[in-house]
Design a protein around this motif. Structure first.
Motif, PDB file in Angstrom:
ATOM      1  N   GLU A 365       0.892  -1.263   0.024  1.00  0.00           N
ATOM      2  CA  GLU A 365       0.043   0.223  -0.010  1.00  0.00           C
ATOM      3  C   GLU A 365       0.792   1.293  -0.019  1.00  0.00           C
ATOM      4  N   ASN A 366       0.627   2.182  -0.946  1.00  0.00           N
ATOM      5  CA  ASN A 366       1.060   3.587  -0.858  1.00  0.00           C
ATOM      6  C   ASN A 366       0.252   4.542  -0.876  1.00  0.00           C
ATOM      7  N   SER A 367       0.628   5.479   0.133  1.00  0.00           N
ATOM      8  CA  SER A 367      -0.402   6.542   0.459  1.00  0.00           C
ATOM      9  C   SER A 367       0.246   7.750   0.486  1.00  0.00           C
ATOM     10  N   LYS A 368      -0.067   8.764  -0.171  1.00  0.00           N
ATOM     11  CA  LYS A 368       0.520  10.154  -0.297  1.00  0.00           C
ATOM     12  C   LYS A 368      -0.202  11.069   0.216  1.00  0.00           C
ATOM     13  N   SER A 369       0.165  11.956   1.259  1.00  0.00           N
ATOM     14  CA  SER A 369      -0.777  13.225   1.557  1.00  0.00           C
ATOM     15  C   SER A 369      -0.064  14.415   1.773  1.00  0.00           C
ATOM     16  N   SER A 370      -0.517  15.492   1.313  1.00  0.00           N
ATOM     17  CA  SER A 370       0.406  16.564   1.216  1.00  0.00           C
ATOM     18  C   SER A 370      -0.808  18.019   1.546  1.00  0.00           C
ATOM     19  N   TYR A 371      -0.020  19.032   2.114  1.00  0.00           N
ATOM     20  CA  TYR A 371      -0.883  19.936   2.452  1.00  0.00           C
ATOM     21  C   TYR A 371      -0.011  21.280   2.587  1.00  0.00           C
ATOM     22  N   THR A 372      -0.289  22.355   2.387  1.00  0.00           N
ATOM     23  CA  THR A 372       0.279  23.767   2.473  1.00  0.00           C
ATOM     24  C   THR A 372      -0.077  24.753   3.823  1.00  0.00           C
ATOM     25  N   GLY A 373       0.849  25.243   4.293  1.00  0.00           N
ATOM     26  CA  GLY A 373       0.664  26.048   5.570  1.00  0.00           C
ATOM     27  C   GLY A 373       0.630  27.617   5.098  1.00  0.00           C
ATOM     28  N   SER A 449       3.729  13.731   2.985  1.00  0.00           N
ATOM     29  CA  SER A 449       4.023  12.290   3.557  1.00  0.00           C
ATOM     30  C   SER A 449       3.736  11.218   2.657  1.00  0.00           C
ATOM     31  N   VAL A 450       4.791  10.254   2.380  1.00  0.00           N
ATOM     32  CA  VAL A 450       4.603   9.258   1.661  1.00  0.00           C
ATOM     33  C   VAL A 450       4.694   7.882   2.317  1.00  0.00           C
ATOM     34  N   SER A 451       3.554   7.200   2.696  1.00  0.00           N
ATOM     35  CA  SER A 451       3.652   6.065   3.452  1.00  0.00           C
ATOM     36  C   SER A 451       3.838   4.682   2.322  1.00  0.00           C
TER      37      SER A 451
END
Length: 982
Positions: A365-373, A449-451
């Motif tokens: 499983e590959n999960s990528k999440s990103s956000y800006t601040g 983050s890339v899990s």
């Protein structure tokens, strides 16, 4: 439910199939003969599906009927999930474990719920929730091959060991797949944001019953776009809360350098991305005179200029005549991260001999999440409560200063003899340093983050000898996490580009890319957890009792688990060799665990069955624990079963709790929690509070303690299941959990109160670190910036409540069937007792505020789903209800129900009532079977476009509670999809 409105609205949604059926269905990963079942929390085969422990089962089809895309979303919607749950929305707000999601049964935190895959443990997510609590990331579930989820809402340490204090979530994958199965869907909100897509394909070959084997391979892909506050409607899209009113009182205008309806100009802001400067006096470490726009010719650029009135100019002695207004929330804040997930799985199942069955399953499983601040910050304290000496001397001021002269980088001493006048300092010609405030307009903070999760599981089960049953399973799982942070200012590099003049503060867009890259270098961190586990059990029907065979099972298990999470922002090289604002958390460790366990089930008579189980665990880190469990069920008549369990459980301290680097979380400090004696030191000339004492966040820093002991728990349940007919069932279960030696940080609230009263910065094991001085009142008591303390085994946590469940299925005629299911939880008590006897009460409040990011403990939570099935199609509706709660939290110094955390405007007047309102959201799904191979479906989420109730105190999201309203914040949304099977 309060006021009777919930039942009325829920009744109006009558139309769905029982998605959360009470008690257990067969376990796909360990399927014995057709006339027996194996359920979560037991080692033994059973005939009766009505278990002693309350179990909720939800299938993949049930989730589809609800319009739920992922198993993660389905688990988060459980009525028993509460408070400290970790939702995807937290990722967009700088959560410690950004990019992950976790369940918290009974509100006892993510570390007290055990998540299993096919009855086997899973590796923890490499980052800890709030930097302390281990959990399994629900975003790594291989959705396409999930058969069902069993949720054991009872303690289960007697079967599984540590972490199963509040319950167990068991993800059960498909045992057999035949043919080709395809699925595609796409959705978007009514307003056009939050687009999402999903693809899945599974192909299986072989028939276990006829050919003796089955093999399948499955792949899936999911993507959901980021959602920003600016996408939403008011008031969620702006810092201006003046449109939120109650009893004639309206909220504050928090736009930087804004004008508030009640007091006018709100005070000079340091937050805009237009720089301001004023002369700096090194002898006092204070700025002098008024600020001015650094680049007066450029003015406010794309921001809104505001000219102070004569009175405002006289009242605010540090403000320039013209200031630049900026809506930070509108310009930068993010509601949901961008997410992308994909994975591939394969499984081979084979019949061995006459009664055996073996399997091998592989998952990736590959999960990528990103956000800006926010725009990059140049004026702040470094992480983990370390005052930043780069900007100040003894006062701790965080005023950044531009020198008079600039020299080549690395010059030890820069003055008139070897330097040039600083072109960024308008006071350089007068020999004065310049104090500068603002944010970098050239960069924005970004987190990604890339899990990657690698898992292999294998096992074999069967019969031998004289009615002996055996099962052997093993798993290996590695979770790798790569985090990337961009746009964060490296403190020493900032000092360097100031000293050599390479960053053009006068005209930031003219700064070279090399300088920008040097100032905000990309930070990449790699973390990993590992789990290797083997377990084996045997069972036997020993002899017959009047009610059936006496069953005995024994088993052994061993596992190795490790964590390596280096800090991405350590202070090993001094306080300036690090980044502003980046999480400084880090932990490392490993341990071996050996276990032995047993279970005995005795059907004494047809009406009475007794059960006893126990497990002993030994940890290489020094902890030992025995966890017993006893259960009974009594069926005086066929339609009624009464059940009860008593168990002991435990949770071993995480690596982070025992030896982590200092970890800082942030909690809101509102005006209502600050005493008048402090507030009165920070008044404007007109008697109003200046901007220094507005609501802000305090950093709470906790350090590891290697002497921690395991938490211990006691769990008691009592309930009954009433089945008057074969198609109708009701259940009610009472739960009562007591956890002792609960791991917690020292009590910060007492130290905070003592600081306000006495000014002392050390109290009862807590150290207070002060913020910068109030420039308008430099001699006044300073704000609290950080409080520091360690973890301790100190508290007793008690919780109790009642679970309700009802399911029914009714045939209207030969073609139409109506189904309905209700699942609800009522929390009676959730308290924490501290050493000395002080008790905090959290139910119906925002507490435990520190543990839940202020998302609170709602007393009622539930869902009601209904389906009308027409044979070739169906129409379904699901209503979700969450109770309201009082604006109070006893861990913030108030009393439950006292409204002490109600948001107030600049005059200190509450602009909301004492309660956050209850919330109802309704989803609908329609399906049509074109033929036996092809099906179309459509979802309407949040049919009535209900927005989450305004909650201006919870800090996990802006103006709403993400645990309650994460899905509804998007408003009404739509999804269409198709399934094909060949």
């Amino acid at each position: 439910m309060r006021g009777g409105v919930a039942p009325a609205i829920l009744a109006a949604t009558l139309s769905h199939a029982p998605a959360f059926a009470q008690d257990a269905a067969p376990q796909a990963a360990a399927e014995p003969a057709e006339d027996t079942i194996v359920v979560t929390g037991s080692l033994l085969r059973q005939v009766d599906k009505l278990t002693m422990s309350p179990i909720t089962t939800v299938s993949a089809e049930d989730l589809a009927v609800r319009g739920i895309t992922t198993v993660q979303q389905g688990i988060q919607s459980l009525s028993a999930n509460n408070g400290p749950a970790l939702t995807n929305g937290f990722s967009a707000n700088g959560a410690f474990a950004g990019g992950a999601s976790a369940v918290s049964l009974r509100g006892l935190s993510t570390s007290s719920t055990l998540v299993l895959f096919d009855g086997l443990r899973a590796a923890y997510y490499p980052l800890a929730d709030d930097g302390t609590r281990n959990f399994v990331d629900l975003n790594t579930i291989p959705d396409a091959i999930v058969e069902r989820v069993q949720v054991l809402k009872d303690g289960a340490s007697a079967t599984y060991g540590a972490d199963a204090v509040a319950g167990v979530v068991n993800i059960i994958t498909k045992r057999e797949v035949k043919g080709l199965h395809l699925q595609a869907e796409a959705g978007v909100s009514e307003k056009g944001y939050g687009a999402n897509q999903r693809l899945a394909a599974t192909y299986g070959y072989g028939d276990l019953s006829e050919q003796g084997f089955n093999a399948y391979v499955s792949a899936h892909y999911l993507k959901s776009n980021a959602v920003y506050n600016r996408d939403l409607s008011a008031p969620y899209n702006s810092d201006n809360q003046s449109g939120i009113c109650h009893d004639g009182v309206c909220g504050p205008n928090n736009i930087a350098n804004g004008v508030d309806p009640s007091i006018g100009y709100t005070g000079l802001s340091t937050a805009t991305n237009v720089f301001m400067v004023r002369p700096f006096d090194p002898s006092t470490n204070l700025g002098t005179g008024r600020y001015q726009l650094l680049n007066t010719a450029a003015g406010c650029g794309n921001l809104n200029p505001y000219t102070l009135t004569d009175q405002e100019y006289a009242d605010f002695t540090t403000a320039p005549r013209t200031v630049c207004q900026q809506d930070i929330t509108h310009d930068y804040s993010q509601v949901l991260p961008e997410q992308q997930r994909w994975g591939i799985s394969g499984r081979l199942t084979k019949i061995v001999g006459d009664s055996g069955e073996a399997y091998l399953e592989l998952n990736y499983e590959n999960s990528k999440s990103s956000y800006t601040g926010l725009a990059s910050i140049i004026r702040a304290n470094a992480p983990a409560g370390i005052d930043n000496p780069a900007y100040s001397t003894s006062t701790g001021s965080t005023l950044l200063r531009l020198p008079v002269y600039v020299c080549a980088r690395g010059t030890a001493t820069c003055d008139a003899t070897n330097g040039t006048l600083n072109p960024n300092n308008p006071y350089a010609a007068q020999g004065q340093e310049a104090a500068i405030i603002g944010r970098l307009p050239t960069s924005t903070e970004y987190n990604e983050s890339v899990s990657q999760v690698f898992r292999a599981a294998a096992g074999i089960k069967g019969d031998f000898g004289d009615d002996w049953h055996y099962q052997v399973d093993g798993t290996a799982m590695v979770s790798k996490l790569k985090t990337k942070a961009k746009g964060y200012v490296y403190i020493q590099h900032l000092l360097d580009v100031i000293a050599d003049g390479s960053y053009n503060f006068m005209n930031p867009s003219a700064t070279s890319q090399d300088t920008l890259d040097y100032l905000t270098p990309t930070q990449i961190n790699h973390s990993k957890t590992q789990l290797y586990q083997g377990q084996a059990s045997i069972s036997k029907d020993v002899f017959d009792l009047p009610g059936g065979p006496l069953q005995v099972a024994v088993g052994v298990a061993a596992r190795y688990e490790s964590l390596n999470n280096p800090s991405g922002n350590p202070d090993y090289n001094g306080p300036t060799e690090r980044y502003f604002r980046l999480n400084a958390f880090g932990a490392k460790g490993h341990r071996d665990v050996e276990s032995a366990y047993f279970e005995i089930n005795a059907p004494v008579i047809d009406q009475l069955e007794l059960n006893a189980a126990g497990r002993y665990d030994h940890y290489s880190t020094g902890q030992d624990n025995f966890a017993p469990k006893f259960g009974a069920k009594f069926k005086p008549i066929r339609q009624l079963m009464i059940r009860s369990t008593y168990s002991r459980g435990f949770r071993v301290p995480s690596f982070a709790e025992m030896g982590a680097l200092p970890t800082t979380g942030y909690v809101t400090q509102s005006l209502g929690t600050m005493p008048d004696s402090y507030l009165d030191q920070h008044l404007n000339a007109d008697g109003s509070y200046n901007s220094y004492v507005t609501t802000y966040s305090i950093g709470q820093t906790t350090v590891g303690n290697p002497e921690l002991k395991a938490e211990k728990s006691r769990n008691f349940t009592l309930g009954g299941v009433f089945t008057p007919t074969n198609n109708l069932s009701f259940s009610v279960d009472y739960y009562n959990i007591k956890k002792t030696g609960a791991i917690t940080s020292v009590d910060f609230s007492g130290a905070i109160a003592n600081y306000y009263a006495t000014g002392e910065t050390s109290y009862d094991g807590v150290t207070i670190i002060q913020d910068e001085v109030d420039q308008a009142h430099p001699d006044a008591q300073r704000r609290i910036q950080y409080v520091q303390g360690s973890f301790i085994n100190a508290n007793t946590i008690k919780t109790s409540g009642i679970d309700f469940n009802a399911t029914g299925k009714f045939r209207i005629n030969d073609n139409i069937t109506f189904s309905s299911s209700i699942d609800a939880t009522y929390v009676i008590k959730l308290n924490t007792e501290y050493p000395g006897g002080r008790v905090e009460h959290y139910v119906d409040t925002l507490g435990n505020f520190n543990l839940t990011a202020g998302s609170g403990t709602q007393q009622w939570r539930g869902s009601w789903q209904n389906t009308v099935d027409f044979g070739r199609g169906s129409i379904s509706a699901t209503a979700y209800y969450t109770d309201g709660y009082n604006y109070s939290a006893e861990d913030q110094g108030g009393t439950a129900g006292d409204c002490s955390l109600v948001p107030t405007n600049y005059n200190g007047d509450a602009y909301q009532g004492c309660r956050v309102k209850s919330f109802i959201s309704v989803d609908m799904t329609g399906t049509i079977k074109v033929n036996d191979q092809f099906e179309l479906y459509a979802n309407v989420m949040n049919v009535f476009n209900n927005k989450p109730p305004i909650d201006a105190t919870t800090y996990g999201a802006y103006l709403y509670n993400p645990v309650v309203g994460e899905s509804a914040i998007l408003g009404r949304s739509f999804r269409i999809g198709a399934k094909a099977s060949f």
